[in-house]
Write an enzyme that holds these catalytic residues in place. Sequence first.
Site, PDB file in Angstrom:
ATOM      1  N   SER A  88       0.577  -1.202  -0.016  1.00  0.00           N
ATOM      2  CA  SER A  88      -0.068   0.036  -0.115  1.00  0.00           C
ATOM      3  C   SER A  88       1.037   1.150   0.054  1.00  0.00           C
ATOM      4  O   SER A  88       1.837   1.218   0.445  1.00  0.00           O
ATOM      5  CB  SER A  88      -0.672  -0.071   1.566  1.00  0.00           C
ATOM      6  OG  SER A  88      -1.480   1.101   1.408  1.00  0.00           O
TER       7      SER A  88
ATOM      8  N   TYR B 222      -2.408  -1.670  10.224  1.00  0.00           N
ATOM      9  CA  TYR B 222      -2.416  -1.705   8.926  1.00  0.00           C
ATOM     10  C   TYR B 222      -1.254  -1.033   8.355  1.00  0.00           C
ATOM     11  O   TYR B 222      -0.592  -1.706   7.484  1.00  0.00           O
ATOM     12  CB  TYR B 222      -3.776  -0.904   8.471  1.00  0.00           C
ATOM     13  CG  TYR B 222      -3.832  -1.093   6.960  1.00  0.00           C
ATOM     14  CD1 TYR B 222      -4.443  -2.140   6.415  1.00  0.00           C
ATOM     15  CD2 TYR B 222      -3.453  -0.307   6.173  1.00  0.00           C
ATOM     16  CE1 TYR B 222      -4.650  -2.376   4.898  1.00  0.00           C
ATOM     17  CE2 TYR B 222      -3.531   0.002   4.644  1.00  0.00           C
ATOM     18  CZ  TYR B 222      -4.055  -1.070   4.027  1.00  0.00           C
ATOM     19  OH  TYR B 222      -4.037  -1.570   2.668  1.00  0.00           O
TER      20      TYR B 222
HETATM   21  N1  LIG Z   1      -8.503   0.060  -1.620  1.00  0.00           N
HETATM   22  C1  LIG Z   1      -7.571   0.636  -1.043  1.00  0.00           C
HETATM   23  O1  LIG Z   1      -7.444   1.778  -0.788  1.00  0.00           O
HETATM   24  C2  LIG Z   1      -6.188  -0.220  -1.036  1.00  0.00           C
HETATM   25  C3  LIG Z   1      -5.003   0.711  -0.781  1.00  0.00           C
HETATM   26  C4  LIG Z   1      -3.943   0.010  -0.685  1.00  0.00           C
HETATM   27  C5  LIG Z   1      -3.749  -1.481  -0.611  1.00  0.00           C
HETATM   28  N2  LIG Z   1      -4.994  -2.182  -0.449  1.00  0.00           N
HETATM   29  C6  LIG Z   1      -4.982  -3.711  -0.434  1.00  0.00           C
HETATM   30  O2  LIG Z   1      -5.718  -4.320  -1.462  1.00  0.00           O
HETATM   31  C7  LIG Z   1      -6.173  -5.369  -0.967  1.00  0.00           C
HETATM   32  C8  LIG Z   1      -7.760  -5.740  -1.446  1.00  0.00           C
HETATM   33  O3  LIG Z   1      -8.361  -4.891  -0.545  1.00  0.00           O
HETATM   34  P1  LIG Z   1      -9.757  -3.980  -1.254  1.00  0.00           P
HETATM   35  O4  LIG Z   1      -9.462  -2.542  -1.249  1.00  0.00           O
HETATM   36  O5  LIG Z   1     -10.022  -4.479  -2.829  1.00  0.00           O
HETATM   37  O6  LIG Z   1     -10.857  -4.335  -0.174  1.00  0.00           O
HETATM   38  P2  LIG Z   1     -12.017  -5.375  -0.211  1.00  0.00           P
HETATM   39  O7  LIG Z   1     -12.952  -4.921  -1.294  1.00  0.00           O
HETATM   40  O8  LIG Z   1     -12.506  -5.254   1.302  1.00  0.00           O
HETATM   41  O9  LIG Z   1     -11.438  -6.780  -0.387  1.00  0.00           O
HETATM   42  C9  LIG Z   1     -10.746  -7.416   0.404  1.00  0.00           C
HETATM   43  C10 LIG Z   1     -10.703  -9.007  -0.042  1.00  0.00           C
HETATM   44  O10 LIG Z   1      -9.746  -9.684   0.702  1.00  0.00           O
HETATM   45  C11 LIG Z   1     -10.777 -10.820   1.292  1.00  0.00           C
HETATM   46  N3  LIG Z   1     -10.254 -11.382   2.573  1.00  0.00           N
HETATM   47  C12 LIG Z   1     -10.208 -10.578   3.591  1.00  0.00           C
HETATM   48  N4  LIG Z   1     -10.034 -11.264   4.609  1.00  0.00           N
HETATM   49  C13 LIG Z   1      -9.962 -12.604   4.004  1.00  0.00           C
HETATM   50  C14 LIG Z   1      -9.417 -14.035   4.833  1.00  0.00           C
HETATM   51  N5  LIG Z   1      -9.410 -13.886   6.061  1.00  0.00           N
HETATM   52  N6  LIG Z   1      -9.515 -14.976   4.030  1.00  0.00           N
HETATM   53  C15 LIG Z   1      -9.709 -14.917   2.757  1.00  0.00           C
HETATM   54  N7  LIG Z   1      -9.775 -13.766   2.130  1.00  0.00           N
HETATM   55  C16 LIG Z   1     -10.035 -12.486   2.944  1.00  0.00           C
HETATM   56  C17 LIG Z   1     -11.969 -10.402   1.063  1.00  0.00           C
HETATM   57  O11 LIG Z   1     -12.937 -11.653   0.674  1.00  0.00           O
HETATM   58  P3  LIG Z   1     -13.965 -12.523   1.819  1.00  0.00           P
HETATM   59  O12 LIG Z   1     -14.420 -11.323   2.528  1.00  0.00           O
HETATM   60  O13 LIG Z   1     -14.941 -13.145   0.701  1.00  0.00           O
HETATM   61  O14 LIG Z   1     -12.889 -13.205   2.410  1.00  0.00           O
HETATM   62  C18 LIG Z   1     -11.842  -9.504  -0.235  1.00  0.00           C
HETATM   63  O15 LIG Z   1     -11.970 -10.307  -1.383  1.00  0.00           O
HETATM   64  C19 LIG Z   1      -5.969  -5.529   0.617  1.00  0.00           C
HETATM   65  O16 LIG Z   1      -4.715  -6.551   0.842  1.00  0.00           O
HETATM   66  C20 LIG Z   1      -5.770  -4.076   0.880  1.00  0.00           C
HETATM   67  O17 LIG Z   1      -5.105  -3.960   1.901  1.00  0.00           O
HETATM   68  C21 LIG Z   1      -6.303  -1.445  -0.840  1.00  0.00           C
END
Ligand SMILES: NC(=O)c1ccc[n+]([C@@H]2O[C@H](COP(=O)([O-])OP(=O)(O)OC[C@H]3O[C@@H](n4cnc5c(N)ncnc54)[C@H](OP(=O)(O)O)[C@@H]3O)[C@@H](O)[C@H]2O)c1
Length: 251
Positions: free
Chosen positions: A138, A151
């Site tokens: 991130s 985080y």
């Molecule tokens: N959006 C941002 O601004 C941003 C910025 C920097 C980095 N990121 C990173 O990008 C990644 C994806 O995040 P996102 O923004 O797309 O958020 P999101 O829509 O909440 O997606 C998170 C994903 O992780 C899965 N997940 C969470 N806990 C899990 C577990 N214990 N086992 C298996 N799957 C799990 C969820 O699936 P289930 O709930 O179905 O398990 C979901 O598919 C994360 O690592 C996040 O830190 C996001």
Amino acid sequence: MNISGNTIFIPGATSGIGLALALRLHDAGNTVIVGGRRTALLEQIAADHPGLHTVTIDTTDVASIQTACERVTAQHPSMNVLIAMAGIMRAEDWTTGGFLATAEEIVTTNLLGPIRLVAALIDHLTDKPDATIMTVSSGLAFAPLKVTPTYNATKAAIHMLSESIRLQLADTSVRVVELEPPAVRTALMPGQEESAFAMPLDAFVDEVMTLIETQPDATEIQVENVKFLRYGEARGDYDNVVATLNQLDPH
Ligand SMILES: NC(=O)c1ccc[n+]([C@@H]2O[C@H](COP(=O)([O-])OP(=O)(O)OC[C@H]3O[C@@H](n4cnc5c(N)ncnc54)[C@H](OP(=O)(O)O)[C@@H]3O)[C@@H](O)[C@H]2O)c1
């Protein structure tokens, strides 16, 4: 990493960046296996997108990781790319007790999860002629958002882990690529899908796909929006970056 012809396992792709990237990679000519905890959602995704494969996995659970990885490698022996996408982001207050359970949950998901996934799959990946581990850090790995200390720390750890295992794997067929998203409109935090500060999901994934296609040997995937956070220290304006980041309302 080549943009097509791979078999890609993405634990953490039932929503947000993972799902959007899964769909784009599938369209680009890859076999894609989407993982996550929400089995009903996985069934819906499979029904909505013929050709996309799914597997239930909870990356906080060692047995679930083992079962899911065995199933993926048995059903898709050509699997050569792991994208360790699963992550959670929670606000915490470290000025008083009560944050420990949340902090532990974040470490277990965001740091232990990818470590356990790599441990489960590395022997499979090193057997492939061309393989990739994509980690997901991130912009907050490089500058702290005040409300999310654990985080930020897990994402900084993912950055250093990626740098480190890339050195160890240099003489193998496995490349290590770190995806460094800026704020993107997903359900990661409450209100983030409507955030004016965050990047639209489609625009983010478009830029990521272009970077993968045009820079297949890149070790870090950085869209333009993340560079303010990513290179604050190198530019010499880290203090300004931290102040600006924490003055902005992230939602
Ligand atoms: N959006 C941002 O601004 C941003 C910025 C920097 C980095 N990121 C990173 O990008 C990644 C994806 O995040 P996102 O923004 O797309 O958020 P999101 O829509 O909440 O997606 C998170 C994903 O992780 C899965 N997940 C969470 N806990 C899990 C577990 N214990 N086992 C298996 N799957 C799990 C969820 O699936 P289930 O709930 O179905 O398990 C979901 O598919 C994360 O690592 C996040 O830190 C996001």
